[in-house]
Scaffold this active site. Sequence first.
Site, short mmCIF file in Angstrom:
data_model
loop_
_atom_site.label_atom_id
_atom_site.label_comp_id
_atom_site.label_asym_id
_atom_site.label_seq_id
_atom_site.Cartn_x
_atom_site.Cartn_y
_atom_site.Cartn_z
N CYS A 6 0.82 -1.21 0.00
CA CYS A 6 0.00 0.00 0.00
C CYS A 6 0.86 1.26 0.00
CB CYS A 6 -0.92 -0.02 1.22
SG CYS A 6 -2.35 1.06 1.06
N ASP A 124 -6.19 -2.73 11.11
CA ASP A 124 -5.00 -1.88 11.19
C ASP A 124 -4.80 -1.39 12.62
OD1 ASP A 124 -2.83 -0.35 10.41
OD2 ASP A 124 -3.87 0.56 8.71
#
Length: 207
Positions: A6, A124
């Site tokens: 990412c 996350d």
Amino acid sequence: MLVKICGLTNPEEAVYLNRNQVDYAGIVLFYEKSRRNNTVQNAKKILSALDRSIQKVAVVVSPSKEEVKQVEEAGFDYIQIHGIVSEELLGSISIPVFKAFNVTDIGQFENYRGCTKIVGYIFDAAEPGSGRTFDWNLVKRIPRDGKLFLLAGGLTPENVAEAALAASVDGVDVSTGVEYSGKSGKDPEKIDLFVKRAREGCEIDES
């Protein structure tokens, strides 16, 4: 083990992902607080540089309908949504959705389990993009519902195999952990090692 890299910021970084045949590539949009934030125009250049086999993911925070429309028109395969998203907006999205949670809002997970537009979840740390870890056992305790579980937050080539096993997930998601230590941008050597360790679960060679 699925691998998502990412926070791409330029087309050159796409080459590192192509040679490792990663599964997903994430590009941040509409979030000026992030140092990895992209314009749609730059994102299109990165998309063009990625192999067709790599799934392209737009990473957004509490998007508006207009922002979702721009994501879809740009050619992304998935949209990853952090923060708040209404049922109305979810219903209008035409591409698959990854719903992201962090430690502070993980209690909202049950509110999204029944949505058919959501194909997976990303778990996350408290501050997404901070490079900090959290208690991976929190993810392991969440009931599975047949959708993809991806782990993010503080993952590195050194801890990815342990983290994936501890959290019992389908895939791993990294940004900070494969960036240069003293400058911005993705480190190709760290990406190579991260993918290798994630997929093979190799022991760290201390020699």
